[in-house]
Scaffold this motif. Structure first.
Motif, short mmCIF file in Angstrom:
data_model
loop_
_atom_site.label_atom_id
_atom_site.label_comp_id
_atom_site.label_asym_id
_atom_site.label_seq_id
_atom_site.Cartn_x
_atom_site.Cartn_y
_atom_site.Cartn_z
N ALA A 49 39.82 42.98 47.20
CA ALA A 49 40.21 44.08 46.30
C ALA A 49 39.05 44.53 45.44
O ALA A 49 38.92 45.72 45.13
N LEU A 50 38.19 43.60 45.06
CA LEU A 50 37.08 43.90 44.15
C LEU A 50 35.74 43.92 44.88
O LEU A 50 34.70 43.61 44.28
N ALA A 51 35.75 44.28 46.14
CA ALA A 51 34.53 44.27 46.95
C ALA A 51 33.40 45.09 46.33
O ALA A 51 32.23 44.77 46.48
N ALA A 52 33.76 46.15 45.60
CA ALA A 52 32.75 47.03 45.00
C ALA A 52 32.28 46.53 43.63
O ALA A 52 31.42 47.16 43.01
N VAL A 53 32.83 45.41 43.17
CA VAL A 53 32.55 44.90 41.83
C VAL A 53 31.87 43.53 41.95
O VAL A 53 32.25 42.71 42.79
N ASP A 54 30.90 43.28 41.11
CA ASP A 54 30.26 41.96 41.06
C ASP A 54 31.15 41.06 40.20
O ASP A 54 30.99 41.00 38.98
N ALA A 55 32.10 40.40 40.85
CA ALA A 55 33.08 39.58 40.12
C ALA A 55 32.94 38.12 40.52
O ALA A 55 32.77 37.80 41.70
N GLY A 56 33.03 37.23 39.53
CA GLY A 56 33.09 35.80 39.80
C GLY A 56 34.55 35.39 39.88
O GLY A 56 35.40 35.96 39.20
N VAL A 57 34.85 34.40 40.71
CA VAL A 57 36.23 33.93 40.90
C VAL A 57 36.22 32.40 40.91
O VAL A 57 35.48 31.80 41.69
N GLU A 58 37.02 31.79 40.03
CA GLU A 58 37.10 30.32 39.94
C GLU A 58 38.56 29.89 39.79
O GLU A 58 39.35 30.55 39.13
N HIS A 59 38.89 28.75 40.39
CA HIS A 59 40.20 28.12 40.23
C HIS A 59 40.15 27.32 38.94
O HIS A 59 39.25 26.50 38.76
N VAL A 77 40.40 32.44 37.22
CA VAL A 77 39.65 33.26 36.28
C VAL A 77 38.70 34.14 37.09
O VAL A 77 38.05 33.68 38.02
N VAL A 78 38.70 35.42 36.73
CA VAL A 78 37.82 36.40 37.35
C VAL A 78 36.94 36.98 36.25
O VAL A 78 37.45 37.39 35.20
N THR A 79 35.64 37.00 36.50
CA THR A 79 34.73 37.58 35.52
C THR A 79 34.19 38.90 36.03
O THR A 79 33.88 39.05 37.22
N VAL A 80 34.11 39.86 35.10
CA VAL A 80 33.60 41.19 35.40
C VAL A 80 32.55 41.55 34.36
O VAL A 80 32.45 40.90 33.32
N THR A 84 36.38 46.44 29.42
CA THR A 84 36.96 47.73 29.04
C THR A 84 36.94 48.73 30.19
O THR A 84 37.65 49.73 30.13
N ALA A 85 36.17 48.47 31.22
CA ALA A 85 36.09 49.37 32.38
C ALA A 85 37.18 49.01 33.38
O ALA A 85 36.93 48.65 34.53
N GLU A 86 38.43 49.13 32.94
CA GLU A 86 39.56 48.74 33.77
C GLU A 86 39.59 49.49 35.10
O GLU A 86 40.08 48.97 36.10
N GLU A 87 39.05 50.70 35.12
CA GLU A 87 39.03 51.46 36.37
C GLU A 87 38.19 50.76 37.44
O GLU A 87 38.36 51.02 38.63
N ASP A 88 37.32 49.85 37.04
CA ASP A 88 36.50 49.12 38.00
C ASP A 88 37.25 47.98 38.69
O ASP A 88 36.83 47.53 39.75
N TYR A 89 38.32 47.48 38.07
CA TYR A 89 38.98 46.30 38.63
C TYR A 89 40.51 46.34 38.60
O TYR A 89 41.17 45.83 39.50
N LEU A 90 41.11 46.94 37.57
CA LEU A 90 42.55 46.80 37.39
C LEU A 90 43.34 47.53 38.48
O LEU A 90 44.26 46.94 39.08
N ASP A 91 43.01 48.77 38.76
CA ASP A 91 43.75 49.51 39.79
C ASP A 91 43.66 48.81 41.14
O ASP A 91 44.64 48.74 41.88
N ALA A 92 42.49 48.26 41.45
CA ALA A 92 42.31 47.56 42.73
C ALA A 92 43.19 46.31 42.80
O ALA A 92 43.78 46.01 43.85
N LEU A 93 43.29 45.58 41.69
CA LEU A 93 44.14 44.39 41.69
C LEU A 93 45.62 44.76 41.75
O LEU A 93 46.40 44.08 42.43
N LEU A 94 46.00 45.83 41.08
CA LEU A 94 47.39 46.29 41.15
C LEU A 94 47.72 46.73 42.58
O LEU A 94 48.79 46.42 43.11
N ALA A 95 46.79 47.42 43.22
CA ALA A 95 46.98 47.85 44.61
C ALA A 95 47.06 46.66 45.56
O ALA A 95 47.70 46.74 46.61
N ALA A 96 46.44 45.55 45.18
CA ALA A 96 46.46 44.33 46.00
C ALA A 96 47.74 43.52 45.77
O ALA A 96 47.90 42.44 46.34
#
Length: 188
Positions: A49-59, A77-80, A84-96
């Motif tokens: 979902a966040l392929a276009a974002v440099d995001a870290g993901v940890e359990h 936990v996902v780091t971005v 505040t740039a919700e358009e970079d990640y939130l819509d993609a996660l909601l779509a997922a």
């Protein structure tokens, strides 16, 4: 790359709890090896979902600690770069398929409709992320603190909780003591 000092907009200043306070039934489940598989499945889903974002993901959380009883909710936990740039990640996660549950200063929480996976979003340099990882790593390595944490949770869960946040707050003193020992063990 965006840093806190050059945000495009200010962050929210209040806590928005989408759907309001929820009554809940909390119970600990014995350790379950499938929790790691659920994490890996959702890590792949989040990364796609966040392929276009440099995001870290940890359990994180109790399900990330082998041998620890836990509520059957996988915390991630996902780091971005910019919360505040919700358009970079939130819509993609909601779509997922995730649903927005919490929007508060420095933190967003999305979860599955079944409420069995919670995805916490923070900025990459937020100290909360390091705190989650400190606790996780220490509990993975220290059987005595892992047992203390589990017994504390079992004791607290013998009470009725109207809200997950109140239950979480009740664990604070024990968590702070464990993290202090974790820092000491790390020599800092």
């Amino acid at each position: 790359m965006t840093h806190r000092s050059d945000r495009r907009r200010p962050d929210v200043t209040t806590v928005e709890l989408v759907g309001g306070v929820e009554a809940l039934h909390l119970e600990l489940h014995d350790p379950d090896g499938r929790w790691a598989d659920v994490y890996l499945e959702h890590r792949a889903r989040i990364r796609a979902a966040l392929a276009a974002v440099d995001a870290g993901v940890e359990h994180i959380g109790s399900t990330s600690v082998p041998g620890l009883a836990a509520k059957p909710i996988v915390d991630i936990v996902v780091t971005v770069d910019d919360i505040t740039a919700e358009e970079d990640y939130l819509d993609a996660l909601l779509a997922a398929g995730y649903e927005l549950r919490v929007r508060e200063p420095g933190h967003r929480l999305v979860r599955t409709p079944a409420r069995d996976v919670h995805v916490h979003l923070y900025e990459r340099d937020d100290p909360a992320v390091g705190e989650y990882l400190l606790l996780r790593d220490h509990l993975r390595a220290d059987a005595d603190d892992r047992a203390l944490y589990e017994s504390t949770k079992r004791s607290l869960l013998s009470r009725r909780w109207d809200d997950m946040n109140a239950y979480a707050d009740a664990k604070t003193d024990v968590i702070l003591a464990i993290k202090a020992r974790a820092r000491e063990a790390r020599g800092r």
